[in-house]
Design a protein around this motif. Structure first.
Motif, PDB file in Angstrom:
ATOM      1  N   ILE A 118       1.117   5.317  -1.304  1.00  0.00           N
ATOM      2  CA  ILE A 118       0.819   4.143  -0.478  1.00  0.00           C
ATOM      3  C   ILE A 118       0.731   2.898  -1.356  1.00  0.00           C
ATOM      4  O   ILE A 118       1.242   1.828  -1.004  1.00  0.00           O
ATOM      5  N   TYR A 119       0.109   3.053  -2.514  1.00  0.00           N
ATOM      6  CA  TYR A 119      -0.014   1.933  -3.457  1.00  0.00           C
ATOM      7  C   TYR A 119       1.374   1.435  -3.886  1.00  0.00           C
ATOM      8  O   TYR A 119       1.633   0.226  -3.920  1.00  0.00           O
ATOM      9  N   LYS A 120       2.273   2.371  -4.194  1.00  0.00           N
ATOM     10  CA  LYS A 120       3.635   1.999  -4.628  1.00  0.00           C
ATOM     11  C   LYS A 120       4.390   1.285  -3.502  1.00  0.00           C
ATOM     12  O   LYS A 120       5.093   0.303  -3.732  1.00  0.00           O
ATOM     13  N   LYS A 121       4.229   1.804  -2.279  1.00  0.00           N
ATOM     14  CA  LYS A 121       4.924   1.193  -1.148  1.00  0.00           C
ATOM     15  C   LYS A 121       4.414  -0.225  -0.888  1.00  0.00           C
ATOM     16  O   LYS A 121       5.181  -1.109  -0.488  1.00  0.00           O
ATOM     17  N   CYS A 122       3.099  -0.410  -1.125  1.00  0.00           N
ATOM     18  CA  CYS A 122       2.553  -1.764  -0.967  1.00  0.00           C
ATOM     19  C   CYS A 122       3.088  -2.674  -2.069  1.00  0.00           C
ATOM     20  O   CYS A 122       3.399  -3.846  -1.820  1.00  0.00           O
ATOM     21  N   SER A 123       3.202  -2.145  -3.271  1.00  0.00           N
ATOM     22  CA  SER A 123       3.718  -2.932  -4.402  1.00  0.00           C
ATOM     23  C   SER A 123       5.164  -3.341  -4.166  1.00  0.00           C
ATOM     24  O   SER A 123       5.593  -4.430  -4.556  1.00  0.00           O
ATOM     25  N   LEU A 124       5.937  -2.446  -3.537  1.00  0.00           N
ATOM     26  CA  LEU A 124       7.352  -2.714  -3.262  1.00  0.00           C
ATOM     27  C   LEU A 124       7.557  -3.468  -1.943  1.00  0.00           C
ATOM     28  O   LEU A 124       8.690  -3.663  -1.502  1.00  0.00           O
ATOM     29  N   LYS A 125       6.442  -3.846  -1.321  1.00  0.00           N
ATOM     30  CA  LYS A 125       6.470  -4.572  -0.042  1.00  0.00           C
ATOM     31  C   LYS A 125       7.049  -3.736   1.099  1.00  0.00           C
ATOM     32  O   LYS A 125       7.461  -4.273   2.127  1.00  0.00           O
ATOM     33  N   THR A 126       7.089  -2.399   0.888  1.00  0.00           N
ATOM     34  CA  THR A 126       7.549  -1.508   1.965  1.00  0.00           C
ATOM     35  C   THR A 126       6.501  -1.435   3.070  1.00  0.00           C
ATOM     36  O   THR A 126       6.834  -1.261   4.245  1.00  0.00           O
ATOM     37  N   TYR A 127       5.239  -1.537   2.664  1.00  0.00           N
ATOM     38  CA  TYR A 127       4.133  -1.529   3.622  1.00  0.00           C
ATOM     39  C   TYR A 127       3.509  -2.922   3.690  1.00  0.00           C
ATOM     40  O   TYR A 127       3.338  -3.581   2.655  1.00  0.00           O
ATOM     41  N   ASP A 128       3.177  -3.359   4.910  1.00  0.00           N
ATOM     42  CA  ASP A 128       2.398  -4.586   5.036  1.00  0.00           C
ATOM     43  C   ASP A 128       0.911  -4.208   5.133  1.00  0.00           C
ATOM     44  O   ASP A 128       0.546  -3.042   4.985  1.00  0.00           O
ATOM     45  N   GLU A 129       0.048  -5.175   5.405  1.00  0.00           N
ATOM     46  CA  GLU A 129      -1.393  -4.915   5.438  1.00  0.00           C
ATOM     47  C   GLU A 129      -1.773  -3.903   6.514  1.00  0.00           C
ATOM     48  O   GLU A 129      -2.611  -3.019   6.306  1.00  0.00           O
ATOM     49  N   ASN A 130      -1.151  -4.019   7.688  1.00  0.00           N
ATOM     50  CA  ASN A 130      -1.452  -3.078   8.770  1.00  0.00           C
ATOM     51  C   ASN A 130      -1.044  -1.658   8.395  1.00  0.00           C
ATOM     52  O   ASN A 130      -1.758  -0.704   8.685  1.00  0.00           O
ATOM     53  N   ASP A 131       0.127  -1.516   7.775  1.00  0.00           N
ATOM     54  CA  ASP A 131       0.591  -0.193   7.335  1.00  0.00           C
ATOM     55  C   ASP A 131      -0.392   0.401   6.327  1.00  0.00           C
ATOM     56  O   ASP A 131      -0.735   1.581   6.390  1.00  0.00           O
ATOM     57  N   PHE A 132      -0.817  -0.451   5.382  1.00  0.00           N
ATOM     58  CA  PHE A 132      -1.737   0.019   4.338  1.00  0.00           C
ATOM     59  C   PHE A 132      -3.037   0.541   4.940  1.00  0.00           C
ATOM     60  O   PHE A 132      -3.481   1.649   4.633  1.00  0.00           O
ATOM     61  N   ILE A 133      -3.645  -0.251   5.816  1.00  0.00           N
ATOM     62  CA  ILE A 133      -4.931   0.142   6.412  1.00  0.00           C
ATOM     63  C   ILE A 133      -4.774   1.419   7.220  1.00  0.00           C
ATOM     64  O   ILE A 133      -5.607   2.336   7.134  1.00  0.00           O
ATOM     65  N   ARG A 134      -3.713   1.522   8.012  1.00  0.00           N
ATOM     66  CA  ARG A 134      -3.501   2.708   8.835  1.00  0.00           C
ATOM     67  C   ARG A 134      -3.278   3.950   7.967  1.00  0.00           C
ATOM     68  O   ARG A 134      -3.887   4.994   8.181  1.00  0.00           O
ATOM     69  N   GLU A 135      -2.375   3.851   6.984  1.00  0.00           N
ATOM     70  CA  GLU A 135      -2.011   5.012   6.171  1.00  0.00           C
ATOM     71  C   GLU A 135      -3.127   5.436   5.217  1.00  0.00           C
ATOM     72  O   GLU A 135      -3.348   6.627   5.019  1.00  0.00           O
ATOM     73  N   ILE A 136      -3.813   4.471   4.614  1.00  0.00           N
ATOM     74  CA  ILE A 136      -4.878   4.826   3.676  1.00  0.00           C
ATOM     75  C   ILE A 136      -6.034   5.489   4.409  1.00  0.00           C
ATOM     76  O   ILE A 136      -6.694   6.403   3.885  1.00  0.00           O
ATOM     77  N   PHE A 137      -6.269   5.063   5.655  1.00  0.00           N
ATOM     78  CA  PHE A 137      -7.346   5.681   6.432  1.00  0.00           C
ATOM     79  C   PHE A 137      -7.004   7.125   6.778  1.00  0.00           C
ATOM     80  O   PHE A 137      -7.869   7.994   6.791  1.00  0.00           O
ATOM     81  N   LYS A 138      -5.742   7.384   7.075  1.00  0.00           N
ATOM     82  CA  LYS A 138      -5.311   8.763   7.366  1.00  0.00           C
ATOM     83  C   LYS A 138      -5.608   9.684   6.195  1.00  0.00           C
ATOM     84  O   LYS A 138      -6.008  10.832   6.363  1.00  0.00           O
ATOM     85  N   VAL A 139      -5.387   9.166   4.988  1.00  0.00           N
ATOM     86  CA  VAL A 139      -5.582   9.986   3.791  1.00  0.00           C
ATOM     87  C   VAL A 139      -7.057  10.135   3.433  1.00  0.00           C
ATOM     88  O   VAL A 139      -7.526  11.225   3.112  1.00  0.00           O
ATOM     89  N   THR A 140      -7.784   9.027   3.495  1.00  0.00           N
ATOM     90  CA  THR A 140      -9.162   9.042   2.978  1.00  0.00           C
ATOM     91  C   THR A 140     -10.206   9.572   3.952  1.00  0.00           C
ATOM     92  O   THR A 140     -11.238  10.088   3.523  1.00  0.00           O
TER      93      THR A 140
END
Length: 314
Positions: free
Chosen positions: A95-117
């Protein structure tokens, strides 16, 4: 979890020492023998509250630090025994890499990181709650031990007779005294709450003529909100009449227990045909025994323990 807990919490006795220091700092009162004896019950209550405050503060840090600790010290190094945790870390890094590559926006990050954590945090929180239950069971014994030391009360803890038997929480003044005058020896067992576990204490067999005490912090909502319902007339009867054990509680709990027994007696006198587990005669007997067999922590130290120490010339 254990490594992080040990780092932030330390041993249960260390928590008791920290509570002692917090109490003195917050109240401005030095916990000397003289000051403790002025209000034994109040001092013990405040020490338990101080420890709870310290524990809650440190507990939040533990929950926050488990995964960072794992990533820094275990991940990719010695994580063969933790495949699921390593998998969670890998997903977070993806998820961190995808955010760095701009593959994920803020909404994607919050949704995906919550699924994992979320499942990880859920497990960590549950583990921490279970640990808290284990640690709180030692807190009463640790604080009494500290109070005994400050007040100069001789004792031995976690001792077992050479002939076997159960391990005893406290022996006053010492284990060897049982052989000479067992009726002038006090055995104190500690339980934070009672529920059905009180039978583990009342069932402990040392020697019938040793003075047996069950000390508990239950009954006033100090440990859990529900412990105010720990006492019933039949439970009190089982402890002090059936097992000849002296019950040690806080002063307000002693008053509440006596009021409960008096109310039960009044009900049986008004409705003599009412079915009851405890008979009217047993209830009256229980009421007569309340002052001597249900005592406060102050009465334990200033009356019962003092009487034994006078006998031994200590």
């Amino acid at each position: 979890m254990k490594k992080v807990r040990d780092n932030y919490l330390g041993a249960t006795r260390e928590m008791a020492d920290a509570a002692f220091k917090k109490y003195e700092k917050d109240s401005g009162i030095k916990l000397t023998k003289e000051n403790i004896l002025k209000d034994v019950d109040g001092t013990l209550k405040n020490l338990l509250k101080a420890e709870t405050s310290i524990y809650n503060e440190r507990s939040s840090k533990i929950i926050a630090e488990v995964i960072p600790y794992y990533y820094k010290n275990i991940y990719g190094k010695s994580d063969k025994n933790y495949p699921e945790t390593s998998n969670y870390i890998r997903k977070m890094l993806e998820i961190y890499k995808k955010c760095s590559l701009k593959t994920y926006d803020e909404n994607d990050f919050i949704r995906e990181i919550f699924k994992v954590t979320s499942p990880v945090v859920d497990y960590i929180s549950f583990s921490q709650k279970q640990s808290a239950k284990t640690r709180v069971g030692d807190s009463l014994q640790n604080h009494l031990e500290k109070i005994f030391e400050v007040c100069g009360i001789p004792y031995e803890t976690q001792k077992q007779k050479n002939t076997g038997g159960t391990v005893m929480d406290f022996i006053i003044p010492e284990l060897a005294a049982i052989e000479n005058a067992p009726d002038q020896v006090i055995n104190i067992e500690c339980q934070t709450t009672l529920k059905d576990r009180f039978r583990l204490t009342t069932g402990k067999s040392t020697r019938d003529n040793v003075k047996r005490y069950l000390a508990t912090t239950t009954g006033c909502g100090l440990i859990t909100d529900r412990d105010v319902n720990d006492f019933s007339v039949d439970k009190v009867k089982e402890i002090i009449i059936d097992n000849n054990v002296t019950l040690v509680v806080f002063k307000d709990v002693k008053r509440a227990i006596k009021g409960m027994v008096e109310k039960h007696k009044d009900i049986l006198e008004k409705t003599p045909d009412k079915n009851s587990i405890i008979s009217l005669s047993d209830t009256k007997k229980l009421l007569k025994m309340c002052d001597n067999k249900i005592i406060s922590f102050e009465e334990l130290i200033k009356r019962d323990i003092q009487s034994v120490l006078v006998y031994w010339g200590k």
